[in-house]
Design a protein around this motif. Structure first.
Motif, mmCIF file in Angstrom:
data_model
loop_
_atom_site.group_PDB
_atom_site.id
_atom_site.type_symbol
_atom_site.label_atom_id
_atom_site.label_comp_id
_atom_site.label_asym_id
_atom_site.label_seq_id
_atom_site.Cartn_x
_atom_site.Cartn_y
_atom_site.Cartn_z
ATOM 1 N N LYS B 260 1.099 -1.295 0.064
ATOM 2 C CA LYS B 260 -0.105 0.070 0.066
ATOM 3 C C LYS B 260 0.963 1.344 0.009
ATOM 4 O O LYS B 260 0.555 2.161 -0.770
ATOM 5 N N ARG B 261 2.086 1.107 0.869
ATOM 6 C CA ARG B 261 2.965 2.423 1.045
ATOM 7 C C ARG B 261 3.588 2.528 -0.262
ATOM 8 O O ARG B 261 3.769 3.708 -0.937
ATOM 9 N N ALA B 262 3.932 1.529 -0.893
ATOM 10 C CA ALA B 262 4.735 1.558 -2.273
ATOM 11 C C ALA B 262 3.917 2.044 -3.227
ATOM 12 O O ALA B 262 4.517 2.803 -4.071
ATOM 13 N N GLN B 263 2.524 1.612 -3.433
ATOM 14 C CA GLN B 263 1.743 2.195 -4.142
ATOM 15 C C GLN B 263 1.403 3.693 -4.098
ATOM 16 O O GLN B 263 1.386 4.483 -4.994
ATOM 17 N N SER B 264 1.474 4.123 -2.757
ATOM 18 C CA SER B 264 1.214 5.512 -2.571
ATOM 19 C C SER B 264 2.310 6.270 -2.880
ATOM 20 O O SER B 264 2.376 7.326 -3.362
ATOM 21 N N ASP B 265 3.464 5.725 -2.688
ATOM 22 C CA ASP B 265 4.886 6.378 -2.949
ATOM 23 C C ASP B 265 4.976 6.438 -4.440
ATOM 24 O O ASP B 265 5.403 7.621 -5.110
ATOM 25 N N ARG B 266 4.640 5.459 -5.284
ATOM 26 C CA ARG B 266 4.697 5.382 -6.513
ATOM 27 C C ARG B 266 3.800 6.607 -7.165
ATOM 28 O O ARG B 266 4.075 7.353 -7.740
ATOM 29 N N GLN B 267 2.595 6.871 -6.776
ATOM 30 C CA GLN B 267 1.451 7.638 -7.104
ATOM 31 C C GLN B 267 2.031 9.062 -6.856
ATOM 32 O O GLN B 267 1.845 9.927 -7.560
ATOM 33 N N LEU B 268 2.581 9.256 -5.635
ATOM 34 C CA LEU B 268 3.389 10.675 -5.186
ATOM 35 C C LEU B 268 4.211 10.907 -6.064
ATOM 36 O O LEU B 268 4.406 12.106 -6.652
ATOM 37 N N ARG B 269 5.219 10.005 -6.412
ATOM 38 C CA ARG B 269 6.379 10.264 -7.286
ATOM 39 C C ARG B 269 5.890 10.658 -8.867
ATOM 40 O O ARG B 269 6.256 11.612 -9.334
ATOM 41 N N GLU B 270 4.773 10.010 -9.062
ATOM 42 C CA GLU B 270 4.199 10.338 -10.438
ATOM 43 C C GLU B 270 3.552 11.743 -10.548
ATOM 44 O O GLU B 270 3.651 12.495 -11.600
ATOM 45 N N VAL B 271 2.889 12.125 -9.377
ATOM 46 C CA VAL B 271 2.220 13.350 -9.386
ATOM 47 C C VAL B 271 3.482 14.469 -9.265
ATOM 48 O O VAL B 271 3.601 15.476 -9.980
ATOM 49 N N MET B 272 4.643 14.170 -8.530
ATOM 50 C CA MET B 272 5.880 15.317 -8.438
ATOM 51 C C MET B 272 6.422 15.356 -9.504
ATOM 52 O O MET B 272 6.882 16.424 -10.142
ATOM 53 N N THR B 273 6.554 14.151 -10.311
ATOM 54 C CA THR B 273 7.207 14.170 -11.913
ATOM 55 C C THR B 273 6.365 15.112 -12.806
ATOM 56 O O THR B 273 6.849 15.828 -13.530
ATOM 57 N N THR B 274 5.085 14.748 -12.666
ATOM 58 C CA THR B 274 4.067 15.597 -13.565
ATOM 59 C C THR B 274 4.412 16.946 -13.288
ATOM 60 O O THR B 274 4.300 17.770 -14.118
ATOM 61 N N LEU B 275 4.281 17.367 -11.956
ATOM 62 C CA LEU B 275 4.223 18.605 -11.443
ATOM 63 C C LEU B 275 5.679 19.392 -12.190
ATOM 64 O O LEU B 275 5.585 20.538 -12.418
ATOM 65 N N LYS B 276 6.938 18.605 -11.846
ATOM 66 C CA LYS B 276 8.026 19.205 -12.277
ATOM 67 C C LYS B 276 7.969 19.374 -13.482
ATOM 68 O O LYS B 276 8.596 20.685 -14.229
ATOM 69 N N LYS B 277 7.366 18.436 -14.462
ATOM 70 C CA LYS B 277 7.331 18.588 -15.835
ATOM 71 C C LYS B 277 6.592 19.885 -16.198
ATOM 72 O O LYS B 277 6.917 20.614 -16.968
ATOM 73 N N LYS B 278 5.330 19.950 -15.347
ATOM 74 C CA LYS B 278 4.702 21.225 -15.942
ATOM 75 C C LYS B 278 4.960 22.466 -15.582
ATOM 76 O O LYS B 278 5.113 23.431 -16.193
ATOM 77 N N HIS B 279 5.792 22.362 -14.225
ATOM 78 C CA HIS B 279 6.700 23.876 -13.847
ATOM 79 C C HIS B 279 7.620 24.206 -14.941
ATOM 80 O O HIS B 279 7.960 25.249 -15.375
ATOM 81 N N LYS B 280 8.395 22.984 -15.366
ATOM 82 C CA LYS B 280 9.487 23.019 -16.326
ATOM 83 C C LYS B 280 8.928 23.916 -17.513
ATOM 84 O O LYS B 280 9.571 24.826 -18.176
ATOM 85 N N ARG B 281 7.603 23.328 -18.054
ATOM 86 C CA ARG B 281 7.028 23.743 -19.150
ATOM 87 C C ARG B 281 6.417 25.115 -19.287
ATOM 88 O O ARG B 281 6.806 26.060 -20.069
ATOM 89 N N GLN B 282 6.065 25.481 -18.077
ATOM 90 C CA GLN B 282 5.541 26.774 -17.882
ATOM 91 C C GLN B 282 6.773 27.903 -17.784
ATOM 92 O O GLN B 282 6.736 28.874 -18.485
ATOM 93 N N GLY B 283 7.809 27.509 -17.127
ATOM 94 C CA GLY B 283 9.294 28.246 -17.176
ATOM 95 C C GLY B 283 9.506 28.615 -18.655
ATOM 96 O O GLY B 283 10.043 29.876 -18.821
ATOM 97 N N GLU B 284 9.646 27.573 -19.403
ATOM 98 C CA GLU B 284 9.932 27.776 -20.826
ATOM 99 C C GLU B 284 9.014 28.744 -21.736
ATOM 100 O O GLU B 284 9.660 29.448 -22.540
ATOM 101 N N LEU B 285 7.793 28.647 -21.186
ATOM 102 C CA LEU B 285 6.948 29.491 -21.849
ATOM 103 C C LEU B 285 6.966 30.817 -21.557
ATOM 104 O O LEU B 285 6.960 32.021 -22.300
ATOM 105 N N ILE B 286 7.480 31.254 -20.182
ATOM 106 C CA ILE B 286 7.573 32.500 -19.732
ATOM 107 C C ILE B 286 9.078 32.954 -20.538
ATOM 108 O O ILE B 286 9.063 34.015 -21.003
#
Lengths: 87, 286
Positions: B260-286
């Protein structure tokens, strides 16, 4: 033949391997053997008998105790009757 | 790592096993209490009857050994008292193994009581001449067919299970005729003689009847004793099974939490990675 002293009470123990039917004083005990039906009264001579299937009645002075047997052994000694039944 | 839902499903099954073994354990415990009280009552009954029987001073061993023997005159018989069904731990296995040490097919026949013992003998290729179901012990135990079957033999050895305590059960043997002889020698009751006692129908008929009755009772005692030992063995087997199921359940729960914890960690990692990618894309646009 030995005759016990005159007494008014007989002590009876009637039991099967897992059941105690009666233990206590009695005024008479009725059963049936190969010779026929008989009663044991206080002061009866020593007695040893194989019982026939049928009903046993123990008169206790109050409510009589009665039960049916498939087989049994009755011994009377020194005014104490022991019934071993349903073996 | 396995999915938490799969682990949870298996843990649920183990939990059912744990509940079931708990029920069997509780049933076995009730059975021990019930049979134990019967064994005590039966022992007392046997003792009292034996006292009276011994008072007529007829040696049971002499009478039994003088009986007319059948064709099996030179043979002895082993009577095995096993359980009617399984789930009794290893006690029946120990019973059969003990019996095998003294079994010689050239001189000995086997009579078995209980389906479990019969099937174990068949599995081991050991033949038996008769099989009887273990008689019910609710009111009284009718062993007369067994007694009829063993009477033609010169020696009757009974293998049965003895209850020592809830944790200890032993395998015992008795020689049915010798044990009656030994008890006869220990008789302490004063003799009831024909001079002082009325015997009806006759002392010989009484002795014949008593002899069979005492053998019936002696055999019934071993059946009861075995039944008590089997219930105790079943209780132990179920207690061990319940404990193992409990331990297994603990392991499953641990594995479930890790997954359960591994699943939750994996989901969190996926969210964090998505956020990072999103921030990176936003930074590039600005």
């Amino acid at each position: 033949m030995k005759h016990p002293e005159v007494t008014t009470e007989l002590h009876v123990i009637a039991r099967a391997p897992f059941t105690l039917y009666y233990e206590g004083p009695a005024t008479s005990l009725s059963a049936t053997n190969k010779v026929g039906q008989f009663d044991i009264l206080p002061g009866h001579a020593d007695f040893f008998s194989v019982l026939n299937p049928g009903e046993i009645v123990i008169e206790t002075g109050g409510e009589p105790v009665s039960f049916t047997i498939n087989n049994g052994i009755l011994t009377v000694r020194d005014n104490q009757a022991m019934l071993f039944v349903n073996m | 790592m396995r999915r938490p839902s799969a682990i949870e499903k298996e843990a649920g099954q183990i939990e059912t096993v744990q509940d079931l073994t708990g029920v069997f354990e509780s049933l076995a415990s009730t059975q021990v209490a019930k049979v134990k009280s019967k064994v005590e009552l039966s022992k007392e009954f046997f003792r009292l009857l034996w006292q009276r029987y011994s008072s007529i001073r007829v040696d049971p061993a002499v009478r039994i050994t003088n009986r007319e023997l059948g064709d099996e005159q030179a043979r002895k018989v082993l009577v095995i008292i096993s359980a009617e069904a399984g789930l009794s731990g290893d006690i029946d296995i120990r019973l059969i193994e003990t019996m095998q040490q003294n079994y010689d097919p050239k001189t000995t026949d086997i009579i078995v009581l209980g389906s479990h013992g019969a099937s174990m003998l068949t599995q081991r290729g050991i033949p038996y001449v008769r099989f009887f179901q273990v008689p019910e012990s609710d009111s009284y135990i009718d062993v007369s067919p067994v007694i009829e079957a063993v009477l033609p033999y010169t020696q009757i050895i009974v293998y049965y299970e003895e209850y020592v305590s809830l944790g200890v059960q032993n395998i015992k043997t008795i020689d049915l005729i010798s044990s009656l002889r030994d008890m006869s020698e220990e008789a302490s009751e004063d003799a009831m003689t024909a001079a002082e006692t009325i015997f009806e129908p006759s002392i010989n008929e009484i002795a014949d009847q008593m002899e069979i009755t005492m053998m019936n009772l002696a055999l019934s005692q071993t059946i009861l004793e075995s039944s008590l030992a089997q219930a105790a063995s079943r209780f132990n087997a179920m207690a061990v099974a319940k404990k193992r199921a409990g331990e297994l359940l603990g392991d499953y729960q641990l594995e479930f939490h890790r997954a359960k914890r591994a699943q939750s960690d994996r989901q969190l990692r996926e969210v964090m990675t998505t956020l990072k990618k999103k921030h990176k894309r936003q930074g590039e646009l600005i």
